[in-house]
Write a protein that holds these residues in place. Structure first.
Motif, mmCIF file in Angstrom:
data_model
loop_
_atom_site.group_PDB
_atom_site.id
_atom_site.type_symbol
_atom_site.label_atom_id
_atom_site.label_comp_id
_atom_site.label_asym_id
_atom_site.label_seq_id
_atom_site.Cartn_x
_atom_site.Cartn_y
_atom_site.Cartn_z
ATOM 1 N N ALA A 61 53.735 32.201 95.337
ATOM 2 C CA ALA A 61 52.921 32.876 94.324
ATOM 3 C C ALA A 61 53.561 32.698 92.953
ATOM 4 N N ILE A 62 52.699 32.717 91.948
ATOM 5 C CA ILE A 62 53.135 32.645 90.552
ATOM 6 C C ILE A 62 52.382 33.714 89.774
ATOM 7 N N ARG A 63 53.092 34.374 88.862
ATOM 8 C CA ARG A 63 52.443 35.241 87.876
ATOM 9 C C ARG A 63 52.843 34.725 86.499
ATOM 10 N N ALA A 64 51.835 34.308 85.739
ATOM 11 C CA ALA A 64 52.067 33.890 84.351
ATOM 12 C C ALA A 64 51.498 34.971 83.454
ATOM 13 N N THR A 65 52.328 35.543 82.604
ATOM 14 C CA THR A 65 51.889 36.527 81.622
ATOM 15 C C THR A 65 51.647 35.766 80.334
ATOM 16 N N VAL A 66 50.412 35.859 79.830
ATOM 17 C CA VAL A 66 50.025 35.099 78.639
ATOM 18 C C VAL A 66 49.484 36.035 77.564
ATOM 19 N N ASP A 67 49.495 35.544 76.325
ATOM 20 C CA ASP A 67 48.913 36.306 75.223
ATOM 21 C C ASP A 67 47.481 35.840 74.990
ATOM 22 N N ASP A 68 46.850 36.309 73.921
ATOM 23 C CA ASP A 68 45.452 35.960 73.640
ATOM 24 C C ASP A 68 45.240 34.471 73.400
ATOM 25 N N THR A 69 46.295 33.761 73.007
ATOM 26 C CA THR A 69 46.172 32.315 72.792
ATOM 27 C C THR A 69 46.456 31.543 74.078
ATOM 28 N N MET A 70 46.672 32.244 75.181
ATOM 29 C CA MET A 70 46.985 31.681 76.494
ATOM 30 C C MET A 70 48.343 30.978 76.504
ATOM 31 N N THR A 71 49.249 31.465 75.666
ATOM 32 C CA THR A 71 50.622 30.975 75.664
ATOM 33 C C THR A 71 51.434 31.822 76.632
ATOM 34 N N ILE A 72 52.184 31.169 77.501
ATOM 35 C CA ILE A 72 52.969 31.884 78.513
ATOM 36 C C ILE A 72 54.118 32.623 77.842
ATOM 37 N N ARG A 73 54.158 33.927 78.063
ATOM 38 C CA ARG A 73 55.242 34.771 77.559
ATOM 39 C C ARG A 73 56.302 35.015 78.626
ATOM 40 N N GLU A 74 55.866 35.133 79.881
ATOM 41 C CA GLU A 74 56.773 35.352 81.018
ATOM 42 C C GLU A 74 56.181 34.637 82.216
ATOM 43 N N ILE A 75 57.067 34.246 83.137
ATOM 44 C CA ILE A 75 56.573 33.660 84.376
ATOM 45 C C ILE A 75 57.461 34.134 85.519
ATOM 46 N N ALA A 76 56.837 34.514 86.610
ATOM 47 C CA ALA A 76 57.556 34.953 87.812
ATOM 48 C C ALA A 76 57.031 34.142 88.990
ATOM 49 N N THR A 77 57.931 33.811 89.897
ATOM 50 C CA THR A 77 57.578 32.973 91.040
ATOM 51 C C THR A 77 58.185 33.556 92.300
ATOM 52 N N SER A 78 57.431 33.519 93.396
ATOM 53 C CA SER A 78 58.009 33.882 94.691
ATOM 54 C C SER A 78 57.680 32.781 95.687
ATOM 55 N N MET A 79 58.625 32.557 96.586
ATOM 56 C CA MET A 79 58.444 31.567 97.644
ATOM 57 C C MET A 79 58.891 32.234 98.944
ATOM 58 N N ASP A 80 57.985 33.027 99.521
ATOM 59 C CA ASP A 80 58.322 33.770 100.730
ATOM 60 C C ASP A 80 58.434 32.867 101.953
ATOM 61 N N TYR A 81 57.638 31.794 101.987
ATOM 62 C CA TYR A 81 57.669 30.858 103.105
ATOM 63 C C TYR A 81 57.758 29.452 102.547
ATOM 64 N N THR A 82 58.768 28.727 102.998
ATOM 65 C CA THR A 82 58.940 27.332 102.611
ATOM 66 C C THR A 82 59.431 26.564 103.825
ATOM 67 N N PRO A 83 59.184 25.265 103.878
ATOM 68 C CA PRO A 83 59.653 24.504 105.031
ATOM 69 C C PRO A 83 61.165 24.306 105.050
ATOM 70 N N GLN A 89 65.009 26.262 95.288
ATOM 71 C CA GLN A 89 65.497 25.740 94.011
ATOM 72 C C GLN A 89 64.346 25.466 93.038
ATOM 73 N N GLY A 90 63.116 25.497 93.514
ATOM 74 C CA GLY A 90 61.957 25.255 92.662
ATOM 75 C C GLY A 90 61.554 26.438 91.797
ATOM 76 N N THR A 91 62.160 27.613 92.020
ATOM 77 C CA THR A 91 61.747 28.785 91.233
ATOM 78 C C THR A 91 62.337 28.775 89.825
ATOM 79 N N ASP A 92 63.613 28.490 89.688
ATOM 80 C CA ASP A 92 64.254 28.555 88.364
ATOM 81 C C ASP A 92 63.643 27.606 87.334
ATOM 82 N N PRO A 93 63.323 26.352 87.686
ATOM 83 C CA PRO A 93 62.742 25.456 86.679
ATOM 84 C C PRO A 93 61.410 25.953 86.105
ATOM 85 N N MET A 94 60.742 26.856 86.808
ATOM 86 C CA MET A 94 59.458 27.384 86.322
ATOM 87 C C MET A 94 59.617 28.072 84.970
#
Length: 193
Positions: A61-83, A89-94
């Motif tokens: 899952a990803i949550r992108a918090t954006v402003d009225d111009t749709m610019t990302i202010r914050e981003i959160a990522t979860s990877m509860d299930y992965t192979p 390691q894919g969460t931090d680069p987000m």
């Protein structure tokens, strides 16, 4: 209209993808995306052992918090299930997507920041369509709030971004004629060489 009847077949795999848009009390917007992959049969994976049918292979899952111009202010990522454990390691680069605007050049920005081995394929896939979910959420709701407040529609000398990007929104088509008549037949200005 439903799809035509299929040939005899066995259901093997389901990828479920959901996008949701939220207006926050602080005036920002949360766009959330979830992806789950499951099999209808049991798997035995070296990394995860026995996996009964329906066990998520991917659950992200990803949550992108954006402003009225749709610019990302914050981003959160979860990877509860992965192979693989290394997938985490894919969460931090987000975080490289903070400050990027969901609009023209969005997919290129994702590829520059997270393409190839710099990020997770599945998180990139979710990001690609998060811009569409943001567009379906933000302008429509802002227009609703404007109408409820009795404010006039803002004047624009350029067409909305979505015009000319779909068969229904063809500048020469009936939908643009009905919904945005001032842009019917519009052609972008040619730049002088």
């Amino acid at each position: 209209m439903p799809l035509p009847a299929p040939q005899a077949r066995s259901h093997l795999h389901t990828r479920a993808v959901v996008f949701r848009g939220y207006h926050r009390e602080d005036g920002l917007w949360d766009i959330e995306a979830e992806l789950t992959d499951t099999k209808t049969y049991a798997l035995e994976r070296f990394e995860r052992g026995d996996m009964p049918p329906g066990t998520p292979i991917h659950g992200m899952a990803i949550r992108a918090t954006v402003d009225d111009t749709m610019t990302i202010r914050e981003i959160a990522t979860s990877m509860d299930y992965t192979p693989f454990g290394e997938c985490q390691q894919g969460t931090d680069p987000m975080q490289q997507m903070v400050g990027v605007t969901m609009g023209p050049g969005w997919r290129q920005a994702i590829e520059r920041a997270l393409g190839g081995i710099r990020g997770c394929t599945h998180l990139r896939e979710l990001l690609f369509n998060m811009a569409t979910a943001a567009y379906q959420t933000i302008p429509t709701y802002r227009d609703r709030l404007r109408r409820q407040a009795g404010l006039p529609e803002p004047e624009s000398t350029t067409p909305p971004h979505h015009l000319g990007k779909c068969i229904a929104w063809d500048f020469d088509g009936p939908v643009v004629q009905r919904r945005h008549p001032k842009f019917a037949g519009w052609q972008p200005l040619k730049r002088k060489a």
